[in-house]
Scaffold this active site. Structure first.
Site, PDB file in Angstrom:
ATOM      1  N   GLU A   9       0.830  -1.224   0.000  1.00  0.00           N
ATOM      2  CA  GLU A   9       0.000   0.000   0.000  1.00  0.00           C
ATOM      3  C   GLU A   9       0.856   1.261   0.000  1.00  0.00           C
ATOM      4  OE1 GLU A   9      -2.601   1.191  -0.897  1.00  0.00           O
ATOM      5  OE2 GLU A   9      -2.921  -0.899  -1.345  1.00  0.00           O
TER       6      GLU A   9
HETATM    7  C1  LIG Z   1       2.365  -9.814   0.226  1.00  0.00           C
HETATM    8  C2  LIG Z   1       2.133  -8.686  -0.715  1.00  0.00           C
HETATM    9  C3  LIG Z   1       0.843  -8.325  -1.043  1.00  0.00           C
HETATM   10  C4  LIG Z   1       0.613  -7.294  -1.969  1.00  0.00           C
HETATM   11  N1  LIG Z   1      -0.668  -6.995  -2.351  1.00  0.00           N
HETATM   12  C5  LIG Z   1      -0.860  -6.167  -3.418  1.00  0.00           C
HETATM   13  C6  LIG Z   1      -2.146  -6.017  -4.007  1.00  0.00           C
HETATM   14  O1  LIG Z   1      -3.142  -6.569  -3.529  1.00  0.00           O
HETATM   15  N2  LIG Z   1      -2.262  -5.248  -5.111  1.00  0.00           N
HETATM   16  C7  LIG Z   1      -1.198  -4.606  -5.674  1.00  0.00           C
HETATM   17  O2  LIG Z   1      -1.367  -3.949  -6.679  1.00  0.00           O
HETATM   18  N3  LIG Z   1       0.034  -4.713  -5.118  1.00  0.00           N
HETATM   19  C8  LIG Z   1       0.232  -5.476  -4.016  1.00  0.00           C
HETATM   20  N4  LIG Z   1       1.485  -5.615  -3.477  1.00  0.00           N
HETATM   21  C9  LIG Z   1       2.585  -4.836  -4.031  1.00  0.00           C
HETATM   22  C10 LIG Z   1       3.069  -3.748  -3.106  1.00  0.00           C
HETATM   23  O3  LIG Z   1       2.114  -2.726  -2.993  1.00  0.00           O
HETATM   24  C11 LIG Z   1       4.435  -3.267  -3.637  1.00  0.00           C
HETATM   25  O4  LIG Z   1       5.356  -4.311  -3.374  1.00  0.00           O
HETATM   26  C12 LIG Z   1       4.885  -1.966  -3.010  1.00  0.00           C
HETATM   27  O5  LIG Z   1       4.051  -0.920  -3.415  1.00  0.00           O
HETATM   28  C13 LIG Z   1       6.335  -1.625  -3.391  1.00  0.00           C
HETATM   29  O6  LIG Z   1       6.568  -1.795  -4.760  1.00  0.00           O
HETATM   30  P1  LIG Z   1       7.802  -2.685  -5.227  1.00  0.00           P
HETATM   31  O7  LIG Z   1       7.751  -3.974  -4.509  1.00  0.00           O
HETATM   32  O8  LIG Z   1       7.807  -2.734  -6.705  1.00  0.00           O
HETATM   33  O9  LIG Z   1       9.077  -1.896  -4.727  1.00  0.00           O
HETATM   34  P2  LIG Z   1       9.803  -0.697  -5.497  1.00  0.00           P
HETATM   35  O10 LIG Z   1       8.802   0.271  -5.972  1.00  0.00           O
HETATM   36  O11 LIG Z   1      10.751  -1.274  -6.471  1.00  0.00           O
HETATM   37  O12 LIG Z   1      10.621  -0.025  -4.307  1.00  0.00           O
HETATM   38  C14 LIG Z   1      11.853  -0.556  -3.800  1.00  0.00           C
HETATM   39  C15 LIG Z   1      12.368   0.357  -2.701  1.00  0.00           C
HETATM   40  O13 LIG Z   1      12.641   1.654  -3.247  1.00  0.00           O
HETATM   41  C16 LIG Z   1      11.980   2.646  -2.491  1.00  0.00           C
HETATM   42  N5  LIG Z   1      11.563   3.737  -3.354  1.00  0.00           N
HETATM   43  C17 LIG Z   1      10.927   3.670  -4.529  1.00  0.00           C
HETATM   44  N6  LIG Z   1      10.693   4.902  -5.006  1.00  0.00           N
HETATM   45  C18 LIG Z   1      11.165   5.774  -4.101  1.00  0.00           C
HETATM   46  C19 LIG Z   1      11.217   7.191  -3.992  1.00  0.00           C
HETATM   47  N7  LIG Z   1      10.685   7.978  -4.909  1.00  0.00           N
HETATM   48  N8  LIG Z   1      11.800   7.730  -2.901  1.00  0.00           N
HETATM   49  C20 LIG Z   1      12.314   6.954  -1.937  1.00  0.00           C
HETATM   50  N9  LIG Z   1      12.295   5.613  -1.987  1.00  0.00           N
HETATM   51  C21 LIG Z   1      11.721   5.031  -3.043  1.00  0.00           C
HETATM   52  C22 LIG Z   1      10.775   1.942  -1.866  1.00  0.00           C
HETATM   53  O14 LIG Z   1      10.317   2.619  -0.711  1.00  0.00           O
HETATM   54  C23 LIG Z   1      11.375   0.569  -1.570  1.00  0.00           C
HETATM   55  O15 LIG Z   1      12.045   0.590  -0.349  1.00  0.00           O
HETATM   56  C24 LIG Z   1       1.722  -6.604  -2.527  1.00  0.00           C
HETATM   57  C25 LIG Z   1       3.023  -6.955  -2.152  1.00  0.00           C
HETATM   58  C26 LIG Z   1       3.232  -7.993  -1.290  1.00  0.00           C
HETATM   59  C27 LIG Z   1       4.652  -8.390  -0.975  1.00  0.00           C
END
Ligand SMILES: Cc1cc2nc3c(=O)[nH]c(=O)nc-3n(C[C@H](O)[C@H](O)[C@H](O)COP(=O)(O)OP(=O)(O)OC[C@H]3O[C@@H](n4cnc5c(N)ncnc54)[C@H](O)[C@@H]3O)c2cc1C
Length: 596
Positions: free
Chosen positions: A443
């Site tokens: 989220e």
């Molecule tokens: C168990 C689980 C359930 C989930 N359920 C859903 C769901 O129902 N629907 C859905 O759509 N998604 C879902 N997700 C996805 C989840 O919302 C994302 O994993 C999350 O938003 C982070 O995206 P990412 O994993 O691609 O990380 P990335 O976006 O690649 O981020 C990696 C790191 O970089 C940091 N970062 C990125 N951009 C910036 C910035 N501008 N400034 C500072 N730091 C930054 C982030 O904070 C993080 O620490 C789920 C994930 C999991 C693991």
């Protein structure tokens, strides 16, 4: 496997004594009939359902997990989940805070909030199935067409169908502007959607008859980035005219993830192979519509962490009174036993009180925000609605990030109370730590929440929303500043309020020169503001407790002790956090990426 008893006494304190909800709801015509009896009855029944039906499935659900069948693309949830869901639907729980126009019970969000705390304490993984449906309901209600509302809302309200949010793709999580799923318009007004979504919670399961996926995709010739995203409603089964389920839509689960916690909830890779969908709202305005879902979900994640904090604390407390190890430093307390119970040791008490304070702080905070949502949606005066909406917008990232960070601390401390017995699976404590961890990530990670708070909600409107909230704090400090008994709460509250004002101005000035200053300060900044909010609520609760300290009801003594602990032991971390937030971006950015 441990126990859970809904903390109804504290919920009643928060709702009736702290927020005076009965009085507040009288000013909202839709809820003027909701009295203390109704509220207490729902709390009692909710407490029974969650403790008796859901809690017993928490540990078994974690051990068993979900199973995916690649041949049929089906997911089987852990034993008992489906039956518990039927009981939930039959009991009318899904409809609690939904609009009677669609079959809802029309009760306020502030009451549903307490019920959601119980659900999450009892079983976070299970609660995510109906929890996501509620976000889908709110999104469709605000942005759906009349036809969409008529066909889908009653099914979501009854719980017969569940909802999901399909945002994330393999190459984009935070940066949704990069998403690639495509939607092609069809002559009949529908769209055919193709793409791959990952990490979709409750994307496939066996608990409900149908699943409504809310999917982000791009229409042809959409602008690049987040301005070119549209939102679609893509049902697993296409509904027939009479509302029953029809043809299977090609949106299928390709696999489920193995993960650290919430094993009872399916985390699905979803493949859309020309799945039929209908647009929600306007083309290219999908993120705007999805934000309704995302804001609901952000508050929901805060509730997940409040639930975990409470149940982990409860079990640690029972253990600390039962487990005997060593003698008290101040002399033997239980001479008839070979050792004293570990609750005599100061540091065990510190761990327990950390959980208790973070649970009670979060309960007061989330209930307050929920009541503001009720005012935002139902108050007859437009000005009041707008003020409430502004406050909810300001506080939402704090609910999400501050409560989930605190739950990570509190569940870990609760596990620590058990010593080695906390680390092994038998007692169930390590599950709470594992389950709590995802709440800091999904989220929108807590960093993204912090950027939202500082960059968009505070600096983005020149501090107007924060100032408004600060005025309430100032008024409370002025009203109570001369009361000697309150000074131990009011002085640190007023002091922190002043420091937040200065810190915000300082970061705002620095951000003019260098935008990285916002990114460098935002995480400690959110925690400082979170503590300011908790200080305000604990001071108000302490005032009520002081007035009833000698009433003979020990609840108030405990409330005062918790508030004192909060101000003495938890709130002072703001001194370090402020130094961190002020330290600037240079200490983070000076090192060239190659030199790490
Ligand atoms: C168990 C689980 C359930 C989930 N359920 C859903 C769901 O129902 N629907 C859905 O759509 N998604 C879902 N997700 C996805 C989840 O919302 C994302 O994993 C999350 O938003 C982070 O995206 P990412 O994993 O691609 O990380 P990335 O976006 O690649 O981020 C990696 C790191 O970089 C940091 N970062 C990125 N951009 C910036 C910035 N501008 N400034 C500072 N730091 C930054 C982030 O904070 C993080 O620490 C789920 C994930 C999991 C693991």
């Amino acid at each position: 496997m441990g126990q859970y008893v809904a903390p109804i006494r504290d919920m009643q304190f928060v709702l009736h004594e702290f927020l005076k909800v009965e009085e507040e709801l009288k000013s909202l015509p839709d809820y003027s009939e909701v009295d203390a009896d109704i509220i207490n009855q729902v709390l009692e029944e909710g407490g029974k359902f969650t403790a008796e039906v859901l809690f017993p499935l928490n540990h078994s659900g974690d051990r068993e997990g979900c199973k995916h069948d690649a041949a049929t693309h089906t997911v089987t949830t852990p034993k008992g989940f489906k039956e518990a869901y039927k009981q939930y639907v039959d009991g009318g729980w899904a409809a609690l805070a939904c609009d009677p126009e669609y079959g809802g019970q029309g009760l306020p969000v502030v009451l549903n909030n307490s019920f959601y705390e119980m659900l999450n304490s009892a079983n976070q993984a299970w609660t995510m199935y109906p929890g996501l449906s509620h976000g889908a309901y709110e999104c469709l209600k605000e942005h759906g067409t009349d036809h969409q509302k008529k066909v889908y809302l009653p099914k979501l309200v009854s719980g017969e169908w569940t909802g999901t949010m399909c945002l994330t793709e393999p190459h984009c999580g935070t940066d949704l502007g990069m998403l690639r799923s495509k939607a092609l318009p069809q002559a009949d007004g529908s769209w055919l959607i193709t793409g791959n979504k990952i990490f979709i919670s409750a994307g496939e399961h066996d608990m409900s008859e149908n699943i409504l996926h809310l999917v982000l995709a791009r229409v042809p010739d959409a602008p690049e980035g987040s301005k070119g995203i549209s939102l679609f409603l893509v049902p697993k089964y296409l509904p027939k005219e009479d509302g029953s389920v029809g043809e299977r839509n090609p949106i299928t689960c390709g696999a489920i993830e193995e993960k650290m916690g919430i094993h009872g909830n399916s985390t699905c890779q979803m493949n859309l192979d020309g799945a039929k969908g209908w647009i929600i709202g306007q083309p290219n305005k999908g993120l705007n519509a999805m934000f309704v879902f995302m804001n609901a979900a952000r508050l929901g994640v805060g509730m997940q962490s409040l639930g975990l904090t409470e149940v982990a604390y409860q079990n640690a407390l029972i253990y600390a009174k039962d487990r005997i190890q060593m003698r008290s430093l101040s002399g033997v307390k239980n001479p008839e036993m070979p050792a004293d119970p570990i609750i005599v040791h100061p540091d065990v008490r510190r761990m327990l009180l950390t959980g208790k304070a973070y649970a009670e702080g979060a309960r007061a905070f989330t209930s307050y925000v929920a009541l503001q949502i009720d005012r935002e949606l139902h108050h007859p005066d437009e000005e009041v609605r707008k003020e409430a909406a502004d406050e909810v917008a300001l506080l939402t990232p704090i609910v999400k990030a501050f409560i989930t960070d605190n739950a990570w601390i509190a569940t870990s401390e609760a596990m620590q109370v058990f010593g080695g017995h906390g680390y092994i699976a038998e007692w169930g404590m390590e599950q709470y730590v594992r389950d709590a961890r995802i709440n800091l990530i999904y989220e929108g990670t807590n960093t993204i929440q912090s950027l939202d708070l500082l960059g968009r909600k505070i600096l983005g409107d020149n501090g107007a929303k924060l100032r408004k909230f600060g005025e309430k704090i100032k008024a409370f400090v002025e009203d109570n500043g001369t009361d000697e008994a309150m000074s131990e709460f009011v002085t640190p509250l007023g002091d922190l309020g002043d420091k937040v004002t200065k810190l915000t101005m300082e970061i705002g000035m620095k951000a003019f020169q260098n935008p990285d200053e916002v990114g460098a300060a935002c995480v400690p900044y959110l925690r400082v503001v979170g503590h300011m909010v908790y200080s305000y609520f604990f001071a108000q609760m302490a005032k009520i407790a002081l007035a009833k300290e000698d009433s003979g009801d020990n609840f108030y003594k405990a409330k005062l002790a918790t508030a004192r602990f909060y101000f003495a032991r938890l709130q002072p971390e703001t001194a370090t956090l402020i130094r961190q937030a002020r330290s600037g971006s240079a200490n983070l950015m000076a090192l060239d990426a190659d030199l790490f």
